[in-house]
Design a protein around this motif. Structure first.
Motif, PDB file in Angstrom:
ATOM      1  N   ASN A  44     -11.530  -1.270  16.548  1.00 22.42           N
ATOM      2  CA  ASN A  44     -11.898  -1.207  15.134  1.00 22.42           C
ATOM      3  C   ASN A  44     -12.201   0.236  14.768  1.00 22.42           C
ATOM      4  OD1 ASN A  44     -11.770  -4.024  14.663  1.00 22.42           O
ATOM      5  ND2 ASN A  44     -13.752  -4.266  15.645  1.00 22.42           N
ATOM      6  N   VAL A  45     -11.642   0.681  13.668  1.00 20.82           N
ATOM      7  CA  VAL A  45     -11.825   2.054  13.210  1.00 20.82           C
ATOM      8  C   VAL A  45     -12.565   2.017  11.878  1.00 20.82           C
ATOM      9  CG1 VAL A  45     -10.646   4.163  12.498  1.00 20.82           C
ATOM     10  CG2 VAL A  45      -9.685   2.758  14.321  1.00 20.82           C
ATOM     11  N   THR A  46     -13.593   2.839  11.758  1.00 19.28           N
ATOM     12  CA  THR A  46     -14.361   2.940  10.524  1.00 19.28           C
ATOM     13  C   THR A  46     -14.108   4.317   9.919  1.00 19.28           C
ATOM     14  OG1 THR A  46     -16.060   1.509  11.476  1.00 19.28           O
ATOM     15  CG2 THR A  46     -16.683   2.783   9.539  1.00 19.28           C
ATOM     16  N   VAL A  47     -13.770   4.343   8.633  1.00 11.03           N
ATOM     17  CA  VAL A  47     -13.526   5.600   7.926  1.00 11.03           C
ATOM     18  C   VAL A  47     -14.406   5.655   6.683  1.00 11.03           C
ATOM     19  CG1 VAL A  47     -11.155   5.841   8.772  1.00 11.03           C
ATOM     20  CG2 VAL A  47     -11.579   4.633   6.638  1.00 11.03           C
ATOM     21  N   ASN A  48     -14.584   6.847   6.147  1.00 10.64           N
ATOM     22  CA  ASN A  48     -15.383   7.011   4.937  1.00 10.64           C
ATOM     23  C   ASN A  48     -14.697   6.346   3.755  1.00 10.64           C
ATOM     24  OD1 ASN A  48     -17.415   8.574   6.164  1.00 10.64           O
ATOM     25  ND2 ASN A  48     -16.163  10.405   5.968  1.00 10.64           N
ATOM     26  N   LYS A  49     -15.479   5.962   2.765  1.00 11.69           N
ATOM     27  CA  LYS A  49     -14.938   5.358   1.547  1.00 11.69           C
ATOM     28  C   LYS A  49     -13.847   6.245   0.973  1.00 11.69           C
ATOM     29  CE  LYS A  49     -17.313   1.645   0.328  1.00 11.69           C
ATOM     30  NZ  LYS A  49     -16.695   0.370   0.076  1.00 11.69           N
ATOM     31  N   GLY A  50     -12.754   5.634   0.579  1.00 14.33           N
ATOM     32  CA  GLY A  50     -11.647   6.364  -0.019  1.00 14.33           C
ATOM     33  C   GLY A  50     -10.590   6.811   0.975  1.00 14.33           C
ATOM     34  N   GLU A  51     -10.968   6.970   2.236  1.00 13.56           N
ATOM     35  CA  GLU A  51     -10.006   7.442   3.226  1.00 13.56           C
ATOM     36  C   GLU A  51      -8.988   6.380   3.590  1.00 13.56           C
ATOM     37  OE1 GLU A  51     -12.088   9.121   6.546  1.00 13.56           O
ATOM     38  OE2 GLU A  51     -12.693  10.883   5.409  1.00 13.56           O
ATOM     39  N   LYS A  52      -9.372   5.120   3.523  1.00 13.42           N
ATOM     40  CA  LYS A  52      -8.425   4.051   3.855  1.00 13.42           C
ATOM     41  C   LYS A  52      -7.226   4.109   2.916  1.00 13.42           C
ATOM     42  CE  LYS A  52      -7.928  -0.932   4.349  1.00 13.42           C
ATOM     43  NZ  LYS A  52      -8.578  -2.234   4.227  1.00 13.42           N
ATOM     44  N   GLU A  53      -7.474   4.335   1.642  1.00 17.29           N
ATOM     45  CA  GLU A  53      -6.372   4.403   0.686  1.00 17.29           C
ATOM     46  C   GLU A  53      -5.486   5.615   0.962  1.00 17.29           C
ATOM     47  OE1 GLU A  53      -3.715   3.177  -1.905  1.00 17.29           O
ATOM     48  OE2 GLU A  53      -5.422   2.004  -1.211  1.00 17.29           O
ATOM     49  N   MET A  54      -6.087   6.734   1.348  1.00 19.06           N
ATOM     50  CA  MET A  54      -5.305   7.923   1.692  1.00 19.06           C
ATOM     51  C   MET A  54      -4.420   7.640   2.909  1.00 19.06           C
ATOM     52  SD  MET A  54      -8.261  10.817   1.119  1.00 19.06           S
ATOM     53  CE  MET A  54      -7.484  11.948   2.216  1.00 19.06           C
ATOM     54  N   ILE A  55      -4.975   6.954   3.897  1.00 18.64           N
ATOM     55  CA  ILE A  55      -4.226   6.597   5.104  1.00 18.64           C
ATOM     56  C   ILE A  55      -3.093   5.639   4.741  1.00 18.64           C
ATOM     57  CG2 ILE A  55      -4.362   5.405   7.323  1.00 18.64           C
ATOM     58  CD1 ILE A  55      -7.314   6.493   7.459  1.00 18.64           C
ATOM     59  N   ARG A  56      -3.391   4.643   3.897  1.00 16.10           N
ATOM     60  CA  ARG A  56      -2.381   3.676   3.469  1.00 16.10           C
ATOM     61  C   ARG A  56      -1.227   4.389   2.746  1.00 16.10           C
ATOM     62  NH1 ARG A  56      -3.452  -1.481   2.590  1.00 16.10           N
ATOM     63  NH2 ARG A  56      -5.601  -1.081   1.945  1.00 16.10           N
ATOM     64  N   GLU A  57      -1.565   5.326   1.850  1.00 14.90           N
ATOM     65  CA  GLU A  57      -0.535   6.050   1.107  1.00 14.90           C
ATOM     66  C   GLU A  57       0.355   6.870   2.043  1.00 14.90           C
ATOM     67  OE1 GLU A  57      -2.612   8.294  -1.866  1.00 14.90           O
ATOM     68  OE2 GLU A  57      -3.178   6.491  -2.986  1.00 14.90           O
ATOM     69  N   ARG A  58      -0.258   7.532   3.022  1.00 17.93           N
ATOM     70  CA  ARG A  58       0.524   8.342   3.973  1.00 17.93           C
ATOM     71  C   ARG A  58       1.427   7.451   4.818  1.00 17.93           C
ATOM     72  NH1 ARG A  58       3.670  12.279   4.986  1.00 17.93           N
ATOM     73  NH2 ARG A  58       3.511  13.117   7.072  1.00 17.93           N
ATOM     74  N   ALA A  59       0.881   6.349   5.315  1.00 16.54           N
ATOM     75  CA  ALA A  59       1.676   5.422   6.115  1.00 16.54           C
ATOM     76  C   ALA A  59       2.837   4.869   5.296  1.00 16.54           C
ATOM     77  CB  ALA A  59       0.794   4.291   6.639  1.00 16.54           C
ATOM     78  N   THR A  60       2.559   4.497   4.056  1.00 16.08           N
ATOM     79  CA  THR A  60       3.597   3.962   3.181  1.00 16.08           C
ATOM     80  C   THR A  60       4.686   5.002   2.929  1.00 16.08           C
ATOM     81  OG1 THR A  60       2.022   2.477   2.118  1.00 16.08           O
ATOM     82  CG2 THR A  60       4.044   2.936   0.916  1.00 16.08           C
ATOM     83  N   SER A  61       4.285   6.255   2.751  1.00 16.43           N
ATOM     84  CA  SER A  61       5.272   7.312   2.509  1.00 16.43           C
ATOM     85  C   SER A  61       6.187   7.507   3.707  1.00 16.43           C
ATOM     86  CB  SER A  61       4.586   8.629   2.140  1.00 16.43           C
ATOM     87  OG  SER A  61       4.024   9.250   3.286  1.00 16.43           O
ATOM     88  N   LEU A  62       5.728   7.105   4.889  1.00 13.22           N
ATOM     89  CA  LEU A  62       6.524   7.207   6.112  1.00 13.22           C
ATOM     90  C   LEU A  62       7.190   5.873   6.459  1.00 13.22           C
ATOM     91  CD1 LEU A  62       3.985   9.279   8.228  1.00 13.22           C
ATOM     92  CD2 LEU A  62       6.092  10.117   7.181  1.00 13.22           C
ATOM     93  N   ASN A  63       7.102   4.911   5.524  1.00 11.04           N
ATOM     94  CA  ASN A  63       7.645   3.566   5.739  1.00 11.04           C
ATOM     95  C   ASN A  63       7.049   2.905   6.976  1.00 11.04           C
ATOM     96  OD1 ASN A  63       9.411   3.583   3.465  1.00 11.04           O
ATOM     97  ND2 ASN A  63      10.795   4.891   4.634  1.00 11.04           N
ATOM     98  N   MET A  64       5.733   3.064   7.144  1.00  8.54           N
ATOM     99  CA  MET A  64       5.026   2.492   8.288  1.00  8.54           C
ATOM    100  C   MET A  64       3.845   1.672   7.794  1.00  8.54           C
ATOM    101  SD  MET A  64       4.803   5.931  10.629  1.00  8.54           S
ATOM    102  CE  MET A  64       4.632   5.237  12.258  1.00  8.54           C
ATOM    103  N   SER A  65       3.410   0.751   8.627  1.00 13.90           N
ATOM    104  CA  SER A  65       2.153   0.068   8.363  1.00 13.90           C
ATOM    105  C   SER A  65       1.021   1.004   8.779  1.00 13.90           C
ATOM    106  CB  SER A  65       2.060  -1.230   9.172  1.00 13.90           C
ATOM    107  OG  SER A  65       1.974  -0.933  10.562  1.00 13.90           O
ATOM    108  N   ILE A  66      -0.189   0.712   8.336  1.00 18.00           N
ATOM    109  CA  ILE A  66      -1.341   1.519   8.752  1.00 18.00           C
ATOM    110  C   ILE A  66      -1.467   1.470  10.269  1.00 18.00           C
ATOM    111  CG2 ILE A  66      -3.858   1.695   8.707  1.00 18.00           C
ATOM    112  CD1 ILE A  66      -3.772   0.787   5.789  1.00 18.00           C
ATOM    113  N   ASN A  67      -1.314   0.287  10.850  1.00 17.27           N
ATOM    114  CA  ASN A  67      -1.431   0.130  12.296  1.00 17.27           C
ATOM    115  C   ASN A  67      -0.388   0.973  13.027  1.00 17.27           C
ATOM    116  OD1 ASN A  67      -2.774  -1.439  14.515  1.00 17.27           O
ATOM    117  ND2 ASN A  67      -0.641  -1.993  14.896  1.00 17.27           N
ATOM    118  N   ALA A  68       0.859   0.906  12.599  1.00 13.48           N
ATOM    119  CA  ALA A  68       1.921   1.691  13.245  1.00 13.48           C
ATOM    120  C   ALA A  68       1.662   3.187  13.097  1.00 13.48           C
ATOM    121  CB  ALA A  68       3.275   1.327  12.653  1.00 13.48           C
TER     122      ALA A  68
END
Length: 71
Positions: free
Chosen positions: A20-44
């Motif tokens: 389990n990974v805990t990140v600061n508020k707002g960082e999850k969305e930044m991670i999701r956007e980056r993963a999406t831009s690379l055509n990846m899931s957050i997990n991948a």
């Protein structure tokens, strides 16, 4: 249906470790956007970052050959 869920849970327990990974508020969305831009899931995406780091920050040749650059 309960049988399928039980099977999946047993399979996951036997074949995967969970972290389990805990990140600061707002960082999850930044991670999701980056993963999406690379055509990846957050997990991948997170797994690829970990594997890259464990390889000394160098991607394996097979990974470099398949890498797609998005500009």
């Amino acid at each position: 249906m309960a049988g399928k869920t039980a099977y999946k849970n047993k399979y996951n327990l036997e074949n995967y470790d969970r972290i389990n990974v805990t990140v600061n508020k707002g960082e999850k969305e930044m991670i999701r956007e980056r993963a999406t831009s690379l055509n990846m899931s957050i997990n991948a995406y997170i797994n690829s970052l970990i594997k890259d780091d464990l390889n000394g920050g160098r991607k394996k040749k097979s990974d470099r050959d398949m890498e797609i650059y998005l500009f």
